[in-house]
Scaffold this active site. Sequence first.
Site, PDB file in Angstrom:
ATOM      1  NE  ARG A 127       1.019 -36.269  18.651  1.00  0.00           N
ATOM      2  CZ  ARG A 127      -0.002 -37.825  18.928  1.00  0.00           C
ATOM      3  NH1 ARG A 127      -0.260 -38.319  18.027  1.00  0.00           N
ATOM      4  NH2 ARG A 127       0.497 -38.502  20.530  1.00  0.00           N
ATOM      5  CG  HIS A 181      -5.321 -39.326  23.709  1.00  0.00           C
ATOM      6  ND1 HIS A 181      -5.103 -40.338  22.684  1.00  0.00           N
ATOM      7  CD2 HIS A 181      -7.393 -39.727  24.039  1.00  0.00           C
ATOM      8  CE1 HIS A 181      -5.957 -41.066  22.280  1.00  0.00           C
ATOM      9  NE2 HIS A 181      -7.273 -40.869  23.275  1.00  0.00           N
ATOM     10  CG  ASP A 182      -1.724 -40.684  21.886  1.00  0.00           C
ATOM     11  OD1 ASP A 182      -2.716 -41.245  22.139  1.00  0.00           O
ATOM     12  OD2 ASP A 182      -1.815 -40.356  20.803  1.00  0.00           O
ATOM     13  CB  THR A 183       2.391 -39.058  26.836  1.00  0.00           C
ATOM     14  OG1 THR A 183       1.471 -37.904  27.492  1.00  0.00           O
ATOM     15  CG2 THR A 183       2.848 -39.206  25.801  1.00  0.00           C
TER      16      THR A 183
END
Length: 278
Positions: A127, A181-183
């Site tokens: 990650r 960023h992804d959450t």
Amino acid sequence: MFKLFFLCAFLLGNLAHAADSSTGQRFKKVLIIVLENTDYDEALKQPFLKKAASQGALLEKMNGLTHPSQGNYLAMIGGDSFQVKNDDPVNLRQQNLIDLLEKRGLSWKGYMENYPGNCFTGATKGRYVRKHNPFISFDNISSDPNRCANIQDLKAFAQDAAAGTLPNFSLLSPDLDNDGHDTGSRFASAWLEKVLADKLQDPTFMKDLLVVITFDESRARNNNHIYTVLLGDSVKPGASNRQTLTHASILKTIEVEFNLGSLGRLDATSPAIEGIWR
């Protein structure tokens, strides 16, 4: 005897200069924490980020320099986006904040969550992503094992914070989940509260420390208005600032505080942050 007198005076003068340059009037250490891809108004809706704004100073007209992420990270320590318009790995033969800090004998670290270490220059590892680690994009850091050793995993932050050994300058970049960023910003705000909330209430941790919570860029592409809050014992609680600012202004403020001089880029022409200090 005459020559010895002037030699001693010269050495003492240099030592005094070194001591003076290692500390600032308002703060002696600065910790920048960077979260991801959130509009200003959206960030202020998140409970912990809203609370932080009431405890510190909110920069109401703070903007990223560019889209996507990488150019803004580069500007945080390089004073410019260097016309980088993508997130592909770049290698820059440019002077940077680390050169200015080390010239003054000041310490620094990058706390990069899940960074593999050993001057790793790959684009991703789990990650971790290189585009959120500005240090490794400068050749005079990535090619120097001694300097690379100052880029460490986030575990080192917890250890340094507990030991009271944070450096004069540090930049903390969570992984793709914890930075939002992804959450999303709600997840990032909740994660940051777990990491930081107790520390902000600890006078020992906060002594002479400026904490900067910022974002790399807005989610909207038609503007780049981002949330940024400054916290510390030198900051007026609940203050607000309406200067038009960018990441280069944070760099400029650090340069002024530590008497570093300038990289001669946007940091040279950007305003330092004013009107929020005790």
